[in-house]
Design a protein around this motif. Structure first.
Motif, mmCIF file in Angstrom:
data_model
loop_
_atom_site.group_PDB
_atom_site.id
_atom_site.type_symbol
_atom_site.label_atom_id
_atom_site.label_comp_id
_atom_site.label_asym_id
_atom_site.label_seq_id
_atom_site.Cartn_x
_atom_site.Cartn_y
_atom_site.Cartn_z
ATOM 1 N N THR A 1 0.814 -1.216 0.000
ATOM 2 C CA THR A 1 0.000 0.000 0.000
ATOM 3 C C THR A 1 0.845 1.263 0.000
ATOM 4 O O THR A 1 0.351 2.347 -0.275
ATOM 5 C CB THR A 1 -0.926 0.042 1.231
ATOM 6 O OG1 THR A 1 -0.112 -0.100 2.399
ATOM 7 C CG2 THR A 1 -1.945 -1.064 1.196
ATOM 8 N N GLY A 2 2.130 1.126 0.327
ATOM 9 C CA GLY A 2 2.980 2.311 0.318
ATOM 10 C C GLY A 2 4.333 1.983 0.886
ATOM 11 O O GLY A 2 4.545 0.874 1.404
ATOM 12 N N SER A 3 5.263 2.924 0.781
ATOM 13 C CA SER A 3 6.584 2.684 1.364
ATOM 14 C C SER A 3 7.203 4.003 1.787
ATOM 15 O O SER A 3 6.834 5.072 1.296
ATOM 16 C CB SER A 3 7.485 1.965 0.372
ATOM 17 O OG SER A 3 7.729 2.795 -0.744
ATOM 18 N N GLU A 4 8.101 3.911 2.753
ATOM 19 C CA GLU A 4 8.835 5.085 3.220
ATOM 20 C C GLU A 4 10.306 4.788 3.157
ATOM 21 O O GLU A 4 10.777 3.840 3.782
ATOM 22 C CB GLU A 4 8.463 5.383 4.681
ATOM 23 C CG GLU A 4 7.178 6.123 4.848
ATOM 24 C CD GLU A 4 6.806 6.295 6.317
ATOM 25 O OE1 GLU A 4 7.650 5.994 7.191
ATOM 26 O OE2 GLU A 4 5.667 6.703 6.567
ATOM 27 N N PHE A 5 11.054 5.601 2.452
ATOM 28 C CA PHE A 5 12.498 5.405 2.343
ATOM 29 C C PHE A 5 13.174 6.300 3.377
ATOM 30 O O PHE A 5 12.959 7.509 3.404
ATOM 31 C CB PHE A 5 12.953 5.769 0.933
ATOM 32 C CG PHE A 5 14.441 5.799 0.794
ATOM 33 C CD1 PHE A 5 15.203 4.676 1.105
ATOM 34 C CD2 PHE A 5 15.083 6.956 0.358
ATOM 35 C CE1 PHE A 5 16.584 4.713 0.983
ATOM 36 C CE2 PHE A 5 16.459 6.995 0.239
ATOM 37 C CZ PHE A 5 17.211 5.870 0.547
ATOM 38 N N THR B 1 14.071 0.872 4.402
ATOM 39 C CA THR B 1 12.795 1.244 3.790
ATOM 40 C C THR B 1 11.686 0.495 4.515
ATOM 41 O O THR B 1 11.827 -0.694 4.784
ATOM 42 C CB THR B 1 12.768 0.850 2.296
ATOM 43 O OG1 THR B 1 13.914 1.415 1.661
ATOM 44 C CG2 THR B 1 11.497 1.349 1.621
ATOM 45 N N PHE B 2 10.645 1.239 4.889
ATOM 46 C CA PHE B 2 9.482 0.577 5.455
ATOM 47 C C PHE B 2 8.494 0.333 4.321
ATOM 48 O O PHE B 2 8.180 1.249 3.570
ATOM 49 C CB PHE B 2 8.797 1.454 6.511
ATOM 50 C CG PHE B 2 9.651 1.749 7.699
ATOM 51 C CD1 PHE B 2 10.590 0.833 8.148
ATOM 52 C CD2 PHE B 2 9.515 2.951 8.390
ATOM 53 C CE1 PHE B 2 11.378 1.098 9.256
ATOM 54 C CE2 PHE B 2 10.295 3.226 9.498
ATOM 55 C CZ PHE B 2 11.233 2.290 9.924
ATOM 56 N N VAL B 3 8.023 -0.887 4.229
ATOM 57 C CA VAL B 3 7.020 -1.198 3.214
ATOM 58 C C VAL B 3 5.733 -1.583 3.936
ATOM 59 O O VAL B 3 5.748 -2.423 4.839
ATOM 60 C CB VAL B 3 7.491 -2.349 2.302
ATOM 61 C CG1 VAL B 3 6.407 -2.686 1.288
ATOM 62 C CG2 VAL B 3 8.781 -1.968 1.600
ATOM 63 N N PHE B 4 4.659 -0.910 3.596
ATOM 64 C CA PHE B 4 3.371 -1.183 4.229
ATOM 65 C C PHE B 4 2.546 -2.063 3.306
ATOM 66 O O PHE B 4 2.441 -1.781 2.108
ATOM 67 C CB PHE B 4 2.639 0.129 4.519
ATOM 68 C CG PHE B 4 3.475 1.087 5.313
ATOM 69 C CD1 PHE B 4 3.707 0.862 6.660
ATOM 70 C CD2 PHE B 4 4.079 2.177 4.703
ATOM 71 C CE1 PHE B 4 4.494 1.720 7.391
ATOM 72 C CE2 PHE B 4 4.867 3.040 5.438
ATOM 73 C CZ PHE B 4 5.078 2.810 6.782
ATOM 74 N N ARG C 1 17.672 0.646 0.065
ATOM 75 C CA ARG C 1 16.577 1.248 -0.678
ATOM 76 C C ARG C 1 15.847 0.170 -1.460
ATOM 77 O O ARG C 1 16.471 -0.588 -2.193
ATOM 78 C CB ARG C 1 17.140 2.306 -1.622
ATOM 79 C CG ARG C 1 16.050 2.987 -2.388
ATOM 80 C CD ARG C 1 16.492 4.290 -2.938
ATOM 81 N NE ARG C 1 15.349 4.931 -3.576
ATOM 82 C CZ ARG C 1 15.461 5.805 -4.540
ATOM 83 N NH1 ARG C 1 16.659 6.152 -4.960
ATOM 84 N NH2 ARG C 1 14.397 6.336 -5.071
ATOM 85 N N VAL C 2 14.568 0.088 -1.269
ATOM 86 C CA VAL C 2 13.772 -0.894 -1.983
ATOM 87 C C VAL C 2 12.686 -0.146 -2.734
ATOM 88 O O VAL C 2 11.912 0.590 -2.133
ATOM 89 C CB VAL C 2 13.144 -1.906 -1.007
ATOM 90 C CG1 VAL C 2 12.272 -2.885 -1.762
ATOM 91 C CG2 VAL C 2 14.207 -2.622 -0.221
ATOM 92 N N GLU C 3 12.694 -0.290 -4.055
ATOM 93 C CA GLU C 3 11.652 0.398 -4.822
ATOM 94 C C GLU C 3 10.539 -0.575 -5.116
ATOM 95 O O GLU C 3 10.746 -1.595 -5.772
ATOM 96 C CB GLU C 3 12.244 0.949 -6.110
ATOM 97 C CG GLU C 3 13.069 2.192 -5.843
ATOM 98 C CD GLU C 3 13.293 2.989 -7.112
ATOM 99 O OE1 GLU C 3 12.278 3.406 -7.710
ATOM 100 O OE2 GLU C 3 14.456 3.170 -7.469
ATOM 101 N N ILE C 4 9.407 -0.281 -4.572
ATOM 102 C CA ILE C 4 8.268 -1.174 -4.755
ATOM 103 C C ILE C 4 7.031 -0.309 -4.811
ATOM 104 O O ILE C 4 6.800 0.544 -3.948
ATOM 105 C CB ILE C 4 8.252 -2.220 -3.621
ATOM 106 C CG1 ILE C 4 7.269 -3.333 -3.894
ATOM 107 C CG2 ILE C 4 8.006 -1.610 -2.273
ATOM 108 C CD1 ILE C 4 7.615 -4.597 -3.116
ATOM 109 N N SER C 5 6.284 -0.419 -5.890
ATOM 110 C CA SER C 5 5.187 0.536 -6.060
ATOM 111 C C SER C 5 3.910 -0.016 -5.432
ATOM 112 O O SER C 5 3.705 -1.219 -5.372
ATOM 113 C CB SER C 5 4.965 0.814 -7.546
ATOM 114 O OG SER C 5 4.820 -0.399 -8.224
#
Lengths: 297, 382
Positions: free
Chosen positions: B296-300, B305-308, B328-332
């Motif tokens: 649902t979202g992420s914070e770098f 990185t926090f991934v929700f 850093r994790v890029e996840i949309s």
């Protein structure tokens, strides 16, 4: 300079003057002009139909100082101020501390203390007239119960001024209490707890923390009480009319008497100017002196 | 009471103390031992009774029931000034009309200490707190951090063995808070005093405390050192309160049946997993027991990185979970992922009373996995 910015600055100045104008006009009309006119008037002799008024310099002032009534009235007023101001301030403070504490029926206590202030002065004076009535009044009823003989509190020179002083204290203490109460409520309760932990008792806390923090209020109340002490007139009309033998005559009553009972307006004007002068000097000195030792938050 | 006895017995003992306010808040039947020289943090959300506990120790509140013993003396009904303690208030409670020096020595003066001793203690307190040169300033002329140090100086100047602090850092900005945290901890160790510290900020508790006392609704939820609280939260509340971002807590019914330990009853069970123990895989069903979820979202945040993610439940509701991935994790948002975790990293709590349930099954180890896109996420091993 940018033309627009200059214009805006000028506009701002214009707004300032426009906002100040109504107050300035009213003050000039009803305060500044009368003060100056009074001063001017005090420099002339009293005019009658046979002898028109002439310029006399400070002769009127000299007359005042030569008049023994002046000294009686001045002394009376000094005693009156010297007693009513400190006593009503102390009462106000004690009542405020009491009304600010966590006591039952707190709002009742507060409004009870404030009641004398709400009463019209004339009504209050009439009330006290009844209290002071010889033999029949409440005070003589009480003292009579203990066997004291009736006293004409307002009618004898020894007690007349003291009786007026008591009425004033009764009337003013409640009013000043409101200011102290407001100030006390701005003092955070943490300070008291910090002081308690540091070992300060109730008295130490009051003396070292509370009173210094209430200093601005005390100055304000002091100046007000000061002005009130020369402004008092209505009680006297009802209670003593300045008598007997000028024993309870205060400055403003004397001025009124000179101007409207004896129609000697130049001397009344001179006296008014003296009062204004003294009050002004005292107020300036008070704010200057005490401000140095005061902490304003 | 002899010195020997006080050395072995706890410095502060709170025995079955209750203090209930109108409306039911306060503390209820609280018992607590605080060892000498320790840094104890009372932690909890607002209204949990932590400040009341501190004020009971200080003597600013009187216990309805129970006893409070400080240094071997029963002080339950002793006034604050006779308890041999000092306090730092949240607002600092500095006297605005007094200078820094006068504020610091206020208590010494009240107690009629010798002039020479006042002077030497003042110098020492100013030196320790780095306030030299500010003696004559009024509190209004100081910055927030400086005011805080004046409050500290006032607390240590008398040399009391116990110092109480009520959220002393809450009025400072984040950067200063971090520095002062360390200063307070250093000061406590240098002066060898016992500190009882109230905060609602779990970061403060974790970074400063020897012992954390987690409170909720006027009762103690868990007592332990910061590691205990983090690694073995005694209740679901403790699990959710300690740690940032907090532990993900989900009803076990949302989980695939085969990840639930056999000895536990799935119908009344809460599952908890720390964000760093949760692993994400973009290959759906990479593990046979991987749980499907939607990002649902992420914070770098630089190093991590926090991934929700949202986990679809059986009955249409969704459970929210957070994963902490390093780097850093890029996840949309919207990406379908599969969640997995080491079996030992899972926490199980009773679904009704929230108590921790201990699992000792051999089948747990069999579920260990290492395959993940968040490659080097460290496990917190129990």
């Amino acid at each position: 300079m940018n033309e627009m910015a200059r214009l805006q600055k000028r506009k701002l100045a214009l707004y300032g003057w426009m906002l100040a104008a109504p107050a300035l006009a009213l003050m000039s009309l009803f305060a500044f002009y009368p003060a100056i006119a009074t001063f001017w008037h005090s420099l002339f002799t009293r005019g009658t139909s046979r002898r028109p008024s002439v310029f006399a310099g400070f002769e009127n002032y000299g007359d005042l100082f030569a008049d023994p009534t002046f000294w009686t009235v001045a002394t009376n007023n000094l005693i009156y101020a010297g007693v009513t101001i400190p006593v009503s301030i102390i009462f106000a403070l004690i009542m405020a501390l009491w009304a600010n504490a966590h006591i039952p029926a707190r709002s009742f206590v507060r409004s009870a203390y404030f009641t004398p202030t709400i009463l019209p002065m004339i009504a209050a004076a009439n009330l006290w007239l009844f209290f002071y009535t010889p033999d029949l009044g409440v005070i003589d009823q009480i003292t009579g119960f203990f066997g004291a003989s009736p006293t004409n509190w307002l009618g004898q020179p020894e007690t007349a001024l003291a009786s007026v002083i008591i009425v004033t204290i009764w009337k003013e203490a409640g009013f000043f209490m409101i200011f102290y109460l407001a100030a006390l409520q701005t003092i955070p309760p943490d300070l008291r707890e910090a002081a308690r932990i540091e070992g300060a008792g109730r008295w130490t806390y009051t003396r070292r923390v509370l009173l210094p923090l209430l200093m601005p209020t005390t100055i304000f109340v002091f100046v007000n009480a000061m002005i009130n002490s020369v402004k008092l007139i209505d009680h006297l009309f009802i209670l003593t009319k300045g008598g007997p033998n000028n024993a309870s005559k205060l400055i403003l009553y004397w001025i009124w008497e000179m101007a409207f009972a004896y129609f000697d307006s130049p001397h009344a004007a001179a006296m008014t100017i003296l009062v204004l002068l003294v009050l002004g000097l005292v107020a300036v000195a008070q704010f200057r002196l005490v401000e140095k030792r005061t902490h304003y938050r | 009471m002899t010195a020997q006895m006080t050395d072995t017995s706890p410095f502060i003992q709170i025995n079955a103390v209750s203090r209930v306010f109108n409306g039911g808040s306060g503390v209820h039947d609280l018992s607590l031992d605080i060892p000498r020289g320790s840094f104890v943090v009372l932690l909890g959300p607002s209204g949990c009774g932590k400040s009341t506990t501190l004020r009971l120790i200080a003597g600013l509140e009187t216990a309805d029931q129970g006893r409070i013993i400080i240094d071997g003396k029963d002080v339950t009904n002793t006034p604050p000034s006779k308890r041999g303690l000092s306090m730092v208030f949240q607002s600092y409670a500095l006297f605005p009309h007094l200078s820094v020096a006068e504020n610091i020595v206020f208590g010494l003066k009240v107690r009629k200490t010798q002039k020479a001793e006042i002077a030497s203690r003042l110098t020492e307190a100013l030196r320790v707190t780095g306030l030299e040169g500010f003696e004559d300033r009024k509190p209004a002329q100081l910055s927030g951090g400086q005011r805080q140090r004046v409050a500290l100086a006032r607390a240590i100047v008398a040399g009391h063995p116990l110092c109480l602090m009520d959220e002393p850092l809450s009025n400072l900005d984040a950067k200063l808070r971090h520095a002062v945290r360390k200063d307070i901890r250093d000061l406590q160790q240098r002066l060898d005093i016992t500190v009882v510290y109230v905060t609602h900020d779990q970061t403060e508790a974790m970074s400063m405390a020897d012992i954390v006392i987690l409170m909720k609704d006027g009762r103690i939820e868990q007592v332990g050192n910061p590691a205990d609280l983090y690694l073995k939260p005694a209740t679901a509340f403790a699990a959710g309160f300690v740690g940032s971002p907090p532990m993900t807590l989900l009803p076990a019914t949302a989980l695939p049946q085969d990840v639930i330990p056999k000895e536990l009853d799935a119908s009344r069970l809460t599952f908890g997993i720390r964000p760093e123990d949760l692993m994400l895989s973009t290959k759906p069903d990479a593990q046979p027991w991987g749980m499907r979820a939607t990002v649902t979202g992420s914070e770098f945040l630089g190093a991590e990185t926090f991934v929700f993610v949202a986990i679809p439940g059986k009955h249409g509701e969704t459970g929210d979970a957070t994963a902490r991935l390093s780097g850093r994790v890029e996840i949309s948002p919207g990406t379908e992922v599969s969640l997995s975790w080491s079996g030992a990293a899972a926490h199980w709590f009773d679904g009704e009373d929230g108590h921790r349930l201990t699992v000792t099954g051999p089948d747990i180890a069999a579920r260990e996995t290492t395959t993940t896109i968040a490659t080097d996420t460290a496990f917190s091993t129990l």
